[in-house]
Design an enzyme around this catalytic site. Structure first.
Site, short mmCIF file in Angstrom:
data_model
loop_
_atom_site.label_atom_id
_atom_site.label_comp_id
_atom_site.label_asym_id
_atom_site.label_seq_id
_atom_site.Cartn_x
_atom_site.Cartn_y
_atom_site.Cartn_z
N ASN A 138 0.82 -1.21 0.00
CA ASN A 138 0.00 0.00 0.00
C ASN A 138 0.85 1.27 0.00
O ASN A 138 1.93 1.30 0.59
CB ASN A 138 -0.94 0.03 1.21
CG ASN A 138 -2.14 -0.88 1.01
OD1 ASN A 138 -2.24 -1.57 0.01
ND2 ASN A 138 -3.04 -0.90 1.98
N ILE A 139 0.32 2.30 -0.61
CA ILE A 139 1.08 3.55 -0.75
C ILE A 139 1.43 4.14 0.60
O ILE A 139 2.46 4.82 0.76
CB ILE A 139 0.31 4.56 -1.63
CG1 ILE A 139 1.23 5.71 -2.03
CG2 ILE A 139 -0.94 5.03 -0.92
CD1 ILE A 139 0.63 6.61 -3.09
N LYS A 140 0.59 3.89 1.63
CA LYS A 140 0.88 4.42 2.96
C LYS A 140 2.16 3.85 3.53
O LYS A 140 2.84 4.50 4.32
CB LYS A 140 -0.30 4.14 3.90
CG LYS A 140 -1.55 4.94 3.57
CD LYS A 140 -2.62 4.74 4.62
CE LYS A 140 -3.16 3.32 4.60
NZ LYS A 140 -4.30 3.16 5.55
N GLY A 141 2.49 2.63 3.17
CA GLY A 141 3.77 2.05 3.53
C GLY A 141 3.96 1.73 4.99
O GLY A 141 3.01 1.47 5.72
#
Length: 260
Positions: A138-141
């Site tokens: 996920n982009i949130k990482g």
């Protein structure tokens, strides 16, 4: 110094803390039929101390106990061990590739592949814990790093939880995956090892050897030295960041020269 001992109250005192559950009741009943600690509690604590002694803790002290239902008790035991640790004999998997920034990863993939690098990921079997795979994809990482979805030259397909091995293979083939990332958190009865072996066998059967995607697994209970035994290309343990995974993919799929 390569020889060390555990540290508790003072340096080198060998003190350790251990927690475990025994299938023993620590609840008795008083004259009114109410739960209370009594003979059962003493027997359970004595059993906990006996176990600790057999494990080399001497002296040992039960510092906490709590009933886990009517028939089980959870213990925390504090005590001294005489064992020494030789750090020169500890085996670890050294990182054999450079850590790259997202910009460097994108540039390497674009230059070498001239297309986006395809990553398919998910949790296989009955595992419904997506925290690990989401932290990487996920982009949130995770740990201040953005996940692989953030990388412009990576196409990420996150299948989520409880993906069967045949579904994973089918989707990997449909997406022409370069790499397959699998997270396993559920470890009861070594489910993570059984699932991983099943997955690697399925991919070996479905692909020619030179066309199989890179197989990467990760989770808190994996041993990084077991990649060969499990039939995968890399095992990542707890604390792995998206940047480490992205750099590894570039190292293995794009080439060392480009990655450097």
């Amino acid at each position: 110094m390569t020889i060390v001992r555990p540290y508790g109250d003072t340096t080198g005192d060998g003190m350790v803390q251990l927690s475990f559950t025994l299938p023993l009741s620590s609840q008795g009943q008083d004259s009114k039929g109410q739960d209370s600690k009594g003979q059962d509690s003493k027997v359970a604590e004595g059993a906990a101390l006996q176990l600790a002694n057999k494990m080399g803790m001497d002296p040992a002290l039960v510092v906490h106990s709590k009933a886990m239902g009517p028939d089980h008790t959870f213990f925390v035991v504090y005590g001294r061990v005489n064992h020494l640790v030789d750090t020169s004999k500890v085996e670890v998997v050294e990182r054999d590739y450079p850590l790259l920034t997202p910009k460097e990863v994108n540039a390497a993939v674009k230059q070498a592949l001239r297309r986006r690098l395809v990553v398919v990921g998910g949790c296989i079997g009955t595992d419904a814990h997506t925290v690990g795979i989401d932290a990487i994809l996920n982009i949130k990482g995770f740990a201040g790093e953005k996940g692989l979805e953030y990388y412009r030259e990576l196409k990420v397909v996150n299948l989520g939880a409880q993906v069967s091995v045949p579904q994973l293979v089918e989707r990997a083939r449909a997406e022409r995956a370069d790499a397959v990332l699998v997270s396993q958190v559920v470890t009861q009865r070594d489910a993570h090892l059984l699932n991983t072996r099943e997955m690697s066998a399925a991919f070996r059967e479905a692909y020619p050897a030179d066309e199989r995607p890179l197989l990467v697994v990760g989770g808190p209970r994996f041993d990084e030295t077991m990649a060969g035994e499990l039939g995968v290309d890399r095992v990542f343990s707890r604390g792995t960041t998206p940047g480490e995974v992205a750099s590894f993919l570039v190292h293995r799929l794009v080439g060392k020269d480009v990655a450097a």
